[in-house]
Design a protein around this motif. Sequence first.
Motif, PDB file in Angstrom:
ATOM      1  N   ILE A 262       0.874  -1.173   0.000  1.00  0.00           N
ATOM      2  CA  ILE A 262       0.000   0.000   0.000  1.00  0.00           C
ATOM      3  C   ILE A 262       0.911   1.222   0.000  1.00  0.00           C
ATOM      4  N   THR A 263       1.235   1.710  -1.195  1.00  0.00           N
ATOM      5  CA  THR A 263       2.205   2.790  -1.346  1.00  0.00           C
ATOM      6  C   THR A 263       1.511   4.129  -1.146  1.00  0.00           C
ATOM      7  N   ILE A 264       1.976   4.905  -0.191  1.00  0.00           N
ATOM      8  CA  ILE A 264       1.285   6.151   0.154  1.00  0.00           C
ATOM      9  C   ILE A 264       1.458   7.182  -0.969  1.00  0.00           C
ATOM     10  N   PRO A 265       0.538   8.141  -1.088  1.00  0.00           N
ATOM     11  CA  PRO A 265       0.608   9.118  -2.183  1.00  0.00           C
ATOM     12  C   PRO A 265       1.821  10.037  -2.125  1.00  0.00           C
ATOM     13  N   ASN A 266       2.210  10.474  -0.944  1.00  0.00           N
ATOM     14  CA  ASN A 266       3.299  11.443  -0.834  1.00  0.00           C
ATOM     15  C   ASN A 266       4.651  10.775  -1.040  1.00  0.00           C
ATOM     16  N   GLN A 267       5.642  11.547  -1.466  1.00  0.00           N
ATOM     17  CA  GLN A 267       6.988  11.029  -1.679  1.00  0.00           C
ATOM     18  C   GLN A 267       7.976  12.186  -1.563  1.00  0.00           C
ATOM     19  N   SER A 268       9.266  11.855  -1.479  1.00  0.00           N
ATOM     20  CA  SER A 268      10.282  12.884  -1.275  1.00  0.00           C
ATOM     21  C   SER A 268      11.431  12.688  -2.250  1.00  0.00           C
ATOM     22  N   SER A 269      11.849  13.782  -2.893  1.00  0.00           N
ATOM     23  CA  SER A 269      13.011  13.780  -3.767  1.00  0.00           C
ATOM     24  C   SER A 269      13.864  14.993  -3.419  1.00  0.00           C
ATOM     25  N   VAL A 270      15.124  14.748  -3.064  1.00  0.00           N
ATOM     26  CA  VAL A 270      16.018  15.823  -2.619  1.00  0.00           C
ATOM     27  C   VAL A 270      17.081  16.075  -3.681  1.00  0.00           C
ATOM     28  N   PRO A 271      17.067  17.240  -4.340  1.00  0.00           N
ATOM     29  CA  PRO A 271      18.106  17.560  -5.334  1.00  0.00           C
ATOM     30  C   PRO A 271      19.381  18.043  -4.652  1.00  0.00           C
ATOM     31  N   ARG A 272      20.509  17.949  -5.384  1.00  0.00           N
ATOM     32  CA  ARG A 272      21.792  18.435  -4.864  1.00  0.00           C
ATOM     33  C   ARG A 272      21.966  18.022  -3.396  1.00  0.00           C
ATOM     34  N   ALA A 273      21.864  16.727  -3.177  1.00  0.00           N
ATOM     35  CA  ALA A 273      21.854  16.222  -1.805  1.00  0.00           C
ATOM     36  C   ALA A 273      23.105  16.621  -1.030  1.00  0.00           C
ATOM     37  N   PHE A 274      24.219  16.773  -1.718  1.00  0.00           N
ATOM     38  CA  PHE A 274      25.462  17.148  -1.045  1.00  0.00           C
ATOM     39  C   PHE A 274      25.348  18.489  -0.324  1.00  0.00           C
ATOM     40  N   ALA A 275      24.403  19.329  -0.764  1.00  0.00           N
ATOM     41  CA  ALA A 275      24.231  20.644  -0.148  1.00  0.00           C
ATOM     42  C   ALA A 275      23.175  20.638   0.956  1.00  0.00           C
ATOM     43  N   GLU A 276      22.487  19.513   1.133  1.00  0.00           N
ATOM     44  CA  GLU A 276      21.369  19.462   2.078  1.00  0.00           C
ATOM     45  C   GLU A 276      21.701  18.776   3.394  1.00  0.00           C
ATOM     46  N   PHE A 277      22.974  18.325   3.531  1.00  0.00           N
ATOM     47  CA  PHE A 277      23.368  17.633   4.752  1.00  0.00           C
ATOM     48  C   PHE A 277      24.651  18.256   5.308  1.00  0.00           C
ATOM     49  N   THR A 278      24.758  18.262   6.624  1.00  0.00           N
ATOM     50  CA  THR A 278      25.957  18.783   7.275  1.00  0.00           C
ATOM     51  C   THR A 278      27.093  17.768   7.165  1.00  0.00           C
ATOM     52  N   GLU A 279      28.283  18.180   7.569  1.00  0.00           N
ATOM     53  CA  GLU A 279      29.427  17.268   7.575  1.00  0.00           C
ATOM     54  C   GLU A 279      29.164  16.059   8.468  1.00  0.00           C
ATOM     55  N   GLU A 280      28.333  16.243   9.499  1.00  0.00           N
ATOM     56  CA  GLU A 280      28.010  15.154  10.430  1.00  0.00           C
ATOM     57  C   GLU A 280      26.902  14.246   9.898  1.00  0.00           C
ATOM     58  N   GLY A 281      26.366  14.589   8.715  1.00  0.00           N
ATOM     59  CA  GLY A 281      25.341  13.748   8.129  1.00  0.00           C
ATOM     60  C   GLY A 281      23.924  14.078   8.543  1.00  0.00           C
ATOM     61  N   ARG A 282      23.720  15.219   9.156  1.00  0.00           N
ATOM     62  CA  ARG A 282      22.362  15.630   9.545  1.00  0.00           C
ATOM     63  C   ARG A 282      21.744  16.480   8.448  1.00  0.00           C
ATOM     64  N   MET A 283      20.456  16.276   8.207  1.00  0.00           N
ATOM     65  CA  MET A 283      19.756  17.012   7.160  1.00  0.00           C
ATOM     66  C   MET A 283      19.464  18.426   7.632  1.00  0.00           C
ATOM     67  N   LYS A 284      19.766  19.406   6.786  1.00  0.00           N
ATOM     68  CA  LYS A 284      19.551  20.800   7.128  1.00  0.00           C
ATOM     69  C   LYS A 284      18.069  21.154   7.065  1.00  0.00           C
ATOM     70  N   SER A 285      17.707  22.189   7.804  1.00  0.00           N
ATOM     71  CA  SER A 285      16.336  22.688   7.755  1.00  0.00           C
ATOM     72  C   SER A 285      16.066  23.301   6.384  1.00  0.00           C
TER      73      SER A 285
END
Length: 238
Positions: free
Chosen positions: A164-187
């Motif tokens: 049962i695949t939910i309608p919403n989904q997530s795609s993150v472009p330029r992922a290298f710019a969206e995470f800190t050096e520690e691997g945490r996702m930025k706001s």
Amino acid sequence: MSNDLPNIDPDSLHQPDTDLLSLSGEPSHPPRVMMLYGSLRERSYSRFMTLEAKRVLEALGAEVRVFDPAGLPLVSDSEEAHPKVQELRELSLWSEAQVWCSPERHGAMTGVMKTQIDWLPLAPIGGVRPTQGRTLALMQVCGGSQSFNTVNQMRILGRWMRMITIPNQSSVPRAFAEFTEEGRMKSSPFYNRMVDVMEELVKFTLLTRGRAAYLVDRYSERVESAEELSKRVNVRSI
């Protein structure tokens, strides 16, 4: 049974049962979520995003287990007893919901991601299918501009695996710019969308668990013997 349906087996055609859709005894344990990611790199953005989503799921009250694909062999009949294959299948049987997160590579999911999915059979294991009736959320990370090739591809697989695949989904472009050096996702709006997807997954899981077996109960399978069904869905018979 109407004579207008001469091909129907009346004993196998069941009227919808509203009692089975409104359970008196709801499951009370935390939603059980298995998470898969599609990269073995040391700095893996699909793993970072999976772990970030895991934190959100746990904050929403879920019990979460993340499968590490390192050491999982390519699909073959001779490797079914491999410890990593058994671990993956046991986690899938345990789960009520799943999250698949893959990088996009050459416009598609990675081989690491596909191998994990390919090790989950349609045929029952101990009488239980490891994917059928479970809710599924999809995410991808992109090295460049945003695309939805990978989540769309995985959505086809989720449907094929009778999830049962939910309608919403997530795609993150330029992922290298969206995470800190520690691997945490930025706001960011991408972070907020990931939270939306996890929130929706938990809601759909709470809505369908306990009812999943009934929701995916099929006339075509009720008229088949167990042996015929196993032959039809077992890829090794092809």
